[in-house]
Scaffold this motif. Structure first.
Motif, PDB file in Angstrom:
ATOM      1  N   SER A   1       0.833  -1.216   0.000  1.00 11.76           N
ATOM      2  CA  SER A   1       0.000   0.000   0.000  1.00 11.76           C
ATOM      3  C   SER A   1       0.857   1.251   0.000  1.00 11.76           C
ATOM      4  O   SER A   1       0.537   2.233  -0.663  1.00 11.76           O
ATOM      5  CB  SER A   1      -0.923   0.019   1.213  1.00 11.76           C
ATOM      6  OG  SER A   1      -1.895  -0.974   1.112  1.00 11.76           O
TER       7      SER A   1
ATOM      8  N   SER B   1       0.287   1.708  -4.296  1.00 10.20           N
ATOM      9  CA  SER B   1      -1.137   1.515  -3.992  1.00 10.20           C
ATOM     10  C   SER B   1      -1.925   1.070  -5.222  1.00 10.20           C
ATOM     11  O   SER B   1      -2.919   0.360  -5.105  1.00 10.20           O
ATOM     12  CB  SER B   1      -1.739   2.784  -3.399  1.00 10.20           C
ATOM     13  OG  SER B   1      -1.560   3.874  -4.280  1.00 10.20           O
TER      14      SER B   1
ATOM     15  N   LYS C   1     -10.086  -0.186   1.965  1.00  5.96           N
ATOM     16  CA  LYS C   1      -9.158   0.782   2.533  1.00  5.96           C
ATOM     17  C   LYS C   1      -8.293   1.406   1.445  1.00  5.96           C
ATOM     18  O   LYS C   1      -8.138   2.618   1.374  1.00  5.96           O
ATOM     19  CB  LYS C   1      -8.274   0.127   3.591  1.00  5.96           C
ATOM     20  CG  LYS C   1      -7.304   1.117   4.210  1.00  5.96           C
ATOM     21  CD  LYS C   1      -6.387   0.484   5.206  1.00  5.96           C
ATOM     22  CE  LYS C   1      -5.430   1.444   5.845  1.00  5.96           C
ATOM     23  NZ  LYS C   1      -4.978   2.574   5.074  1.00  5.96           N
TER      24      LYS C   1
ATOM     25  N   ASP D   1      -8.139   5.265   0.247  1.00  6.51           N
ATOM     26  CA  ASP D   1      -6.878   6.021   0.258  1.00  6.51           C
ATOM     27  C   ASP D   1      -6.588   6.618  -1.114  1.00  6.51           C
ATOM     28  O   ASP D   1      -6.140   7.764  -1.222  1.00  6.51           O
ATOM     29  CB  ASP D   1      -5.710   5.119   0.681  1.00  6.51           C
ATOM     30  CG  ASP D   1      -5.801   4.680   2.136  1.00  6.51           C
ATOM     31  OD1 ASP D   1      -6.609   5.256   2.895  1.00  6.51           O
ATOM     32  OD2 ASP D   1      -5.054   3.742   2.502  1.00  6.51           O
TER      33      ASP D   1
ATOM     34  N   GLU E   1      -8.691   9.666  -1.870  1.00  7.47           N
ATOM     35  CA  GLU E   1      -8.164  10.851  -1.188  1.00  7.47           C
ATOM     36  C   GLU E   1      -6.967  11.431  -1.939  1.00  7.47           C
ATOM     37  O   GLU E   1      -6.847  12.640  -2.090  1.00  7.47           O
ATOM     38  CB  GLU E   1      -7.760  10.508   0.243  1.00  7.47           C
ATOM     39  CG  GLU E   1      -8.926  10.335   1.177  1.00  7.47           C
ATOM     40  CD  GLU E   1      -8.475  10.001   2.597  1.00  7.47           C
ATOM     41  OE1 GLU E   1      -7.340  10.376   2.976  1.00  7.47           O
ATOM     42  OE2 GLU E   1      -9.260   9.379   3.322  1.00  7.47           O
TER      43      GLU E   1
END
Length: 94
Positions: free
Chosen positions: A6, A10, A45, A49, A52
Protein backbone atom coordinates in the motif's frame (compact mmCIF):
# COMPACT_ATOMS: atom_id res chain seq x y z
CA UNK A 1 2.82 -7.39 2.90
CA UNK A 2 -0.40 -5.47 2.28
CA UNK A 3 0.76 -2.48 4.31
CA UNK A 4 4.16 -2.41 2.55
CA UNK A 5 2.55 -2.69 -0.88
CA UNK A 6 0.00 0.00 0.00
CA UNK A 7 2.84 2.38 0.81
CA UNK A 8 5.07 1.44 -2.11
CA UNK A 9 2.51 0.97 -4.89
CA UNK A 10 -1.14 1.52 -3.99
CA UNK A 11 -2.16 1.00 -7.63
CA UNK A 12 -0.69 -2.51 -7.59
CA UNK A 13 -2.46 -3.62 -4.42
CA UNK A 14 -5.72 -2.13 -5.68
CA UNK A 15 -5.35 -4.03 -8.95
CA UNK A 16 -4.42 -7.30 -7.25
CA UNK A 17 -7.28 -7.07 -4.78
CA UNK A 18 -9.80 -6.15 -7.46
CA UNK A 19 -8.72 -9.07 -9.65
CA UNK A 20 -8.99 -11.61 -6.81
CA UNK A 21 -12.42 -10.27 -5.88
CA UNK A 22 -13.45 -10.59 -9.52
CA UNK A 23 -12.17 -14.17 -9.61
CA UNK A 24 -14.27 -14.93 -6.54
CA UNK A 25 -17.33 -13.29 -8.08
CA UNK A 26 -16.87 -15.36 -11.25
CA UNK A 27 -16.54 -18.52 -9.08
CA UNK A 28 -12.98 -19.17 -10.25
CA UNK A 29 -11.47 -18.74 -6.78
CA UNK A 30 -13.02 -19.96 -3.54
CA UNK A 31 -11.21 -18.49 -0.53
CA UNK A 32 -12.18 -19.09 3.08
CA UNK A 33 -14.75 -16.60 4.40
CA UNK A 34 -12.04 -15.10 6.61
CA UNK A 35 -9.63 -14.58 3.68
CA UNK A 36 -12.41 -13.04 1.59
CA UNK A 37 -13.34 -10.62 4.38
CA UNK A 38 -9.70 -9.58 4.81
CA UNK A 39 -9.32 -9.03 1.06
CA UNK A 40 -12.52 -6.99 0.90
CA UNK A 41 -11.32 -4.82 3.81
CA UNK A 42 -7.93 -4.29 2.16
CA UNK A 43 -9.62 -3.32 -1.10
CA UNK A 44 -11.99 -0.86 0.57
CA UNK A 45 -9.16 0.78 2.53
CA UNK A 46 -6.88 1.08 -0.49
CA UNK A 47 -9.68 2.39 -2.68
CA UNK A 48 -10.53 5.02 -0.08
CA UNK A 49 -6.88 6.02 0.26
CA UNK A 50 -6.55 6.33 -3.52
CA UNK A 51 -9.68 8.49 -3.75
CA UNK A 52 -8.16 10.85 -1.19
CA UNK A 53 -4.92 11.02 -3.16
CA UNK A 54 -6.76 11.71 -6.41
CA UNK A 55 -8.61 14.66 -4.87
CA UNK A 56 -5.25 16.41 -4.52
CA UNK A 57 -3.94 15.30 -7.91
CA UNK A 58 -3.54 17.91 -10.63
CA UNK A 59 -2.28 15.81 -13.52
CA UNK A 60 -3.09 12.64 -15.39
CA UNK A 61 -2.98 9.36 -13.54
CA UNK A 62 -3.21 5.72 -14.58
CA UNK A 63 -6.34 4.86 -12.67
CA UNK A 64 -6.16 1.13 -13.25
CA UNK A 65 -5.80 1.16 -17.01
CA UNK A 66 -4.51 -2.12 -18.37
CA UNK A 67 -2.78 -2.58 -21.68
CA UNK A 68 -3.14 -6.12 -22.99
CA UNK A 69 -0.13 -7.26 -24.96
CA UNK A 70 -0.35 -10.58 -26.73
CA UNK A 71 2.49 -12.62 -28.14
CA UNK A 72 1.62 -11.30 -31.61
CA UNK A 73 2.59 -7.82 -30.39
CA UNK A 74 6.09 -8.77 -29.28
CA UNK A 75 8.30 -10.08 -32.07
CA UNK A 76 10.46 -12.26 -29.80
CA UNK A 77 7.40 -13.92 -28.26
CA UNK A 78 5.79 -14.37 -31.66
CA UNK A 79 8.77 -16.28 -33.01
CA UNK A 80 9.01 -18.53 -29.95
CA UNK A 81 5.33 -19.45 -29.91
CA UNK A 82 4.67 -20.07 -33.62
CA UNK A 83 5.01 -23.82 -33.14
CA UNK A 84 2.43 -23.81 -30.35
CA UNK A 85 0.08 -21.72 -32.48
CA UNK A 86 0.41 -24.25 -35.28
CA UNK A 87 -0.59 -27.04 -32.88
CA UNK A 88 -3.73 -25.19 -31.83
CA UNK A 89 -4.57 -24.26 -35.41
CA UNK A 90 -4.32 -27.94 -36.43
CA UNK A 91 -6.57 -28.83 -33.48
CA UNK A 92 -9.31 -26.52 -34.83
CA UNK A 93 -9.50 -28.51 -38.05
CA UNK A 94 -10.11 -31.83 -36.24
Amino acid sequence: MASWLSQENSFAIEEMSRRFLELHQRKKWNPSPEALAILQNIYMKVEGDMEELMEESQGDYQGGSIEIVGHQDVEAWNKSIQEVDALFDSEKSL
